[in-house]
Design an enzyme around this catalytic site. Structure first.
Site, short mmCIF file in Angstrom:
data_model
loop_
_atom_site.label_atom_id
_atom_site.label_comp_id
_atom_site.label_asym_id
_atom_site.label_seq_id
_atom_site.Cartn_x
_atom_site.Cartn_y
_atom_site.Cartn_z
N TYR A 10 31.65 55.63 48.43
CA TYR A 10 32.22 56.37 47.31
C TYR A 10 33.52 57.09 47.68
CZ TYR A 10 27.39 55.93 45.56
OH TYR A 10 26.15 55.49 45.17
N LEU A 47 21.06 55.93 32.99
CA LEU A 47 21.47 55.86 31.58
C LEU A 47 22.14 54.51 31.30
CD1 LEU A 47 22.92 59.48 31.25
CD2 LEU A 47 20.59 58.68 30.79
N ASN A 78 21.58 67.02 31.27
CA ASN A 78 20.70 66.10 31.99
C ASN A 78 19.56 66.83 32.67
OD1 ASN A 78 22.27 63.93 31.20
ND2 ASN A 78 23.36 63.77 33.15
#
Length: 265
Positions: A42, A181, A230
């Protein structure tokens, strides 16, 4: 070593802007998150570490996970780059260190003992794997001295991973679900949204609550107000009728499916 605590976590894949990543991690921890997931791939471990350091939260209360890049899975590279990850994160250890993908330089008989060594040396408290097939998971369980603490895979209401959920129960490790999601696709999924509306739950809360109820630890990526929203899934009750309706959804396709993955060989 105490059992690994893996509550709902903050995923940081795609949080490429350093300031946004840092501020999101800090906001998430101060909102109540206690699990942050990053990876060498990342390219944001520095910002994640800065966010952890800036939060008014005790480090020992936070589960920090990172993953070794597929190109770094030769034994010496595992040992070297895992320590480089600690330097970028500004930490003396991580709670969980994953094999990110069983591709690239991955050689189970050579790679996995290097993860055992890092656990023995205190670089990581726990060893995990990510994106493994059932066969590769069984092989890793046989080779590793350390128990597999977690297996991270794509998992959401349209890709429910029943076989890997069963194996998680068999091996007594956590199944950690990325893209819970469906990379945002659930918000435009008429059948799923209808279930959410019928049961008076926001779609994100329903998806994350379904995962938690099915013994999956979701790690949604979020910024801004979505971070706190969330987290509501942890405390909002999802009825059995709603969970059953999600279970019954027709299976869809993976949202992340590179050509060189183990399941495409």
């Amino acid at each position: 070593m105490p059992p690994l605590e893996l509550p709902l976590g903050l995923g940081t894949s795609g949080l490429d802007d350093p300031a946004e990543c840092r501020d999101t991690v800090t906001a998430a921890l101060e909102a109540g998150y206690r699990h942050v997931d990053t990876a060498q791939m990342y390219d944001n471990e520095v910002a994640v570490g800065e966010g952890i350091a800036a939060a008014d939260v005790d480090r020992d209360d936070v589960t920090v996970a990172t993953k070794v890049h597929p190109d770094n899975l030769a034994p010496e590279a595992v040992r070297e780059t895992a320590r480089e990850s600690l330097d970028r994160l500004g930490l003396d250890r991580v709670d969980l260190l994953y094999v990110h993908w069983p591709t690239g330089a991955y050689d189970p008989d050579a790679t996995l003992p290097a993860f055992d060594a890092l656990r023995d040396e205190g670089v990581t408290d726990h060893v995990g794997v990510s994106n493994f097939t059932p066969a590769l998971l069984r092989e890793a369980d046989r080779i590793l001295d350390a128990p597999i603490a977690a297996h991270q895979v794509e998992c959401h209401p349209r890709f429910q991973q029943p076989a890997l959920r069963e194996l998680a129960a068999e091996f007594d490790h956590r199944l950690v679900g990325y893209s819970p999601l469906a990379r945002g696709d659930l918000f435009g999924d008429d059948a799923f949204v209808e279930i959410a509306e019928r049961h008076d739950r926001p779609p994100a809360v329903l998806a994350l609550g379904w995962a938690l109820a099915r013994d999956v630890t979701p790690i949604p990526k979020a910024t801004g107000d979505h971070v706190a929203e969330n987290l509501r899934a942890v405390n909002v009750e999802i009825s059995e009728a709603a969970l059953d309706a999600v279970d019954a959804l027709e299976r869809g396709e993976r949202r992340l499916d590179p050509d060189d993955t183990a399941w495409n060989r």
